[in-house]
Scaffold this active site. Structure first.
Site, short mmCIF file in Angstrom:
data_model
loop_
_atom_site.label_atom_id
_atom_site.label_comp_id
_atom_site.label_asym_id
_atom_site.label_seq_id
_atom_site.Cartn_x
_atom_site.Cartn_y
_atom_site.Cartn_z
N GLY A 227 -14.99 -10.28 -9.15
CA GLY A 227 -14.08 -9.45 -8.39
C GLY A 227 -14.22 -7.91 -8.60
O GLY A 227 -14.93 -7.85 -9.57
N PRO A 229 -13.55 -4.20 -9.65
CA PRO A 229 -12.87 -3.43 -10.90
C PRO A 229 -11.33 -3.39 -10.91
O PRO A 229 -10.93 -2.81 -9.63
CB PRO A 229 -13.50 -2.03 -11.27
CG PRO A 229 -14.82 -2.00 -10.73
CD PRO A 229 -14.48 -3.09 -9.40
N THR A 234 -9.58 -9.60 -16.59
CA THR A 234 -9.24 -9.73 -17.89
C THR A 234 -7.93 -10.00 -18.34
O THR A 234 -7.56 -10.97 -19.16
CB THR A 234 -9.44 -8.23 -18.68
OG1 THR A 234 -10.92 -7.98 -18.31
CG2 THR A 234 -9.39 -8.41 -20.15
N GLU A 451 -8.22 20.51 9.84
CA GLU A 451 -7.46 19.19 9.71
C GLU A 451 -6.96 18.82 10.93
O GLU A 451 -6.43 17.65 11.22
CB GLU A 451 -6.48 19.64 8.52
CG GLU A 451 -7.27 19.77 7.22
CD GLU A 451 -8.04 18.61 6.58
OE1 GLU A 451 -7.59 17.51 6.95
OE2 GLU A 451 -9.10 18.91 5.98
N HIS A 454 -8.95 16.58 12.91
CA HIS A 454 -8.97 15.17 12.54
C HIS A 454 -7.58 14.55 13.15
O HIS A 454 -7.46 13.50 13.66
CB HIS A 454 -8.91 15.08 10.83
CG HIS A 454 -10.20 15.47 10.20
ND1 HIS A 454 -11.39 14.76 10.75
CD2 HIS A 454 -10.61 16.23 9.39
CE1 HIS A 454 -12.28 14.97 9.82
NE2 HIS A 454 -11.85 16.00 9.32
#
Length: 640
Positions: A227, A229, A234, A451, A454
């Protein structure tokens, strides 16, 4: 290592002490033979001590003679001579050649001047002590340095007949101790329900093997956690260590790699030997791609590859002659595409557990886990926080919670509130605000219209993500930023990708419409749309000209090829189609902005005035979106 320094210091001080004759820090003043005869003739000398081995004589001056001006520089009160009540210290020292001649001259002077000077002799014991120290000290230093280096090579343990230089092939795996180590359980792992079921079953295999083997089944030999990070691979292994009541060996793939030939394979053998002795047991290898990379792909020199030898030994231990089925291997990687096929086959890693990025519900559960130790001001809306963090991994969410606590502490608050979490999301995605960055009024105006472009295009297109917030305050490397609420999709259609590309090109299109000029501020926009267009043409087969074809290799083997998987004519077609897609969406964005130029100007002016505007401000200008959907996430677009 400090004991070595102590020994060296003591040896140096000992040499100084013994060579000093009468004092540790004091050396008598050197005078000539003629000066000595003068002092004797004047009756100043009390005693002369002749050291027959070093050819020197120590001269002791009478107390009353020390009051004379000629002896003021060696007088006890005014000099560094360590005078004591019970010990006489020589004031002068004379070096002579032939002892017999020197002795005759001194006796003649004493007799001629009728003095009471005492003449004595000594064997000069400091001479042989100094000689021994000079000869022995280098040997002691050599032995001390050798012992020090051997202890360092053994990691400070010094055991095993010279330490790790003889144990370099031993495994570096850490054996998990449930009494001493911090225990993580499956309750600490939020989300990942499918992955948890798989690894929980592995734990059950070892706890109660008869339950599964009674029907003729075999216990799996390995499970591979794959998978992106930060998704919890872990952590899942730590939970297995906490839940399993069997020995758990943990190490990283890089622990096998060493500069010495054969060490990696030796450590693999030793690791499995220890695990078999304590079986049933679990071995966890984190970042297994360090040794599990496909063989023969990058060895152009033809030389012996230590990493391949290590992998070969691992393959043999996992499924070869004499293997033990009571040892299960867990491994984690985010590069499963480059692993060797022999490692991935059934019988070695029987199960491949994919640990994906969390969805909305899983993000809410992860927030619940990481909010436990944080002191919050109010009952937080976890659904809202989960919606604000699409695409975040478990590690990212943990970082959001920690950053929110730090922001609250920085502001002097006694508890963390909702705004701190929003600021933390902005901080992690966009970087730190730089309100003191010097920007000219003309640049600021360009950024504001960029901006606003957008925001306008994304608001007016059906499949583009609607805006949540837009700012022209610089963050990180960006001069402006916009936050969107995208719909979390499992598959993406052509019109959805095109609308997203059109909204991304809205910034440059706004510059063209308002100023008839373009700037470098659209760098990240161009990078994003180029990747999207290239993916449409070469990966997803969404281009009519090339048709249903892909040049994507999921096995990762294309990285080692020296040629492209298509001809030069096809490459030209690909380049042309990518350019046409991008330019088409750019012209589309220009057309939308020209039709809404007055609203674009109004929005940009409001942005220049407030620096930050929100969704409500757009609704006032444009009205509600006719194709409004339930928003379930936040995405950010940055202009470099």
């Amino acid at each position: 290592m400090y004991w070595i320094y102590v020994v060296i210091l003591l040896l140096i001080l000992g040499t100084q002490f013994f060579s000093g004759g009468g004092g540790m820090w004091y050396q008598p003043k050197e005078i000539s033979n003629s000066q000595l005869k003068e002092f004797v003739a004047n009756g100043d000398v009390k005693k002369i001590e002749i050291l027959n081995e070093s050819h020197t004589a120590k001269v002791y001056i009478k107390k009353e003679a020390l009051e004379k001006e000629v002896h003021q520089d060696v007088k006890g009160e005014d000099s560094l001579i360590p005078q004591t009540a019970n010990e006489e210290i020589p004031q002068y020292q004379v070096t002579f050649g032939d002892q017999q001649n020197f002795e005759t001259q001194i006796r003649n002077t004493i007799t001629e001047t009728n003095q009471t000077t005492e003449l004595s002799f000594d064997k000069d014991e400091s001479g042989w002590v100094s000689a021994i120290l000079i000869n022995v000290l280098p040997i002691l230093l050599f032995i001390g340095i050798w012992i020090f280096l051997m202890r360092r090579m053994s990691g400070g343990s010094g055991g095993g007949g010279g330490g790790q230089i003889f144990n370099i092939g031993k495994s570096k795996a850490k054996l998990f101790d449930e009494k001493k180590d911090i225990r993580a359980t499956f309750k600490d792992v939020a989300g990942l329900e499918g992955a948890k079921e798989e690894v929980q079953e592995i734990v059950e295999f070892l706890k109660n093997p008869e339950r599964y083997t009674s029907l003729g089944g075999k216990i799996p030999k390995g499970a591979l956690l794959v998978g992106p990070p930060g998704t919890g691979k872990t952590l899942l292994a730590k939970a297995v260590a906490g839940e399993a009541k069997v020995p758990f060996f943990s190490l990283s793939g890089s622990d096998f790699v060493e500069m010495f030939v054969g060490v990696g394979a030796s450590r693999v053998r030793d690791l499995f030997k220890q695990a078999k002795e304590k079986s049933p047991a679990i071995i966890f290898i984190d970042e297994i791609d360090a040794i599990g990379r496909a063989r023969g792909k990058n060895n152009f020199t033809g030389s012996n590859d230590e990493r391949e030898n290590t992998l070969n030994q691992l393959l043999t231990e996992m499924d070869g002659f004499g293997t033990n089925t009571n040892v299960i291997v867990l491994a984690a990687t985010n590069r499963a595409d480059i692993l060797d096929k022999a490692l991935m086959r059934a019988g070695r890693f029987d199960r491949q557990i994919y640990v994906d990025l969390p969805d909305l519900n899983e993000r809410r559960e992860i927030f619940e886990v990481h909010l436990r130790p944080i002191k919050t001001k109010e009952a937080l809306d976890l659904d809202f926080l989960a919606k604000q963090t699409p695409g975040f991994s478990g590690a990212d969410i943990a970082n959001v919670c920690n950053e929110a606590a730090l922001i609250a502490a920085r502001k002097g608050k006694k508890a963390v509130d909702k705004q701190d979490f929003l600021d933390a999301v902005d901080r992690i995605i966009g970087g730190l605000e730089k309100k003191n960055k010097i920007i000219t009024s003309e640049e600021k105006k360009t950024i504001a219209f960029h901006e606003a472009g957008h925001a306008t295009v994304s608001w007016l297109l059906e499949h583009a993500a609607p805006l949540v917030k837009v700012t022209i305050v610089p963050r990180g490397q960006s001069l402006g930023a916009a936050w969107y609420l995208p719909e979390e999709r499992q598959i993406v259609r052509t019109e959805q990708m095109l609308d997203e590309m059109c909204a991304t090109m809205g910034g440059r299109a706004a510059e063209k419409v308002m100023f008839d000029k373009i700037s470098t501020g659209a760098l990240s926009d161009l990078e994003k749309v180029t990747k999207q267009a290239k993916a449409m043409v070469t990966i997803y087969g969404l281009n009519d000209k090339l048709g249903n074809i892909t040049y994507y290799d999921s096995s990762g083997q294309s990285d080692y090829n020296f040629s492209k998987p298509y001809s030069e004519e096809t490459a030209q077609v690909i380049d042309k189609e990518i350019s046409e897609i991008i330019e088409g969406q750019y012209l589309r964005a220009i057309k939308i902005l020209e039709e809404n130029k007055d609203k674009l100007t109004q929005l940009a002016n409001q942005l220049l005035e407030k620096e930050v505007i929100f969704k409500d401000d757009l609704e006032i200008i444009f009205g509600k979106r006719p194709f409004e959907k339930e928003n379930i996430g936040v995405e950010k677009n940055l202009e470099a």
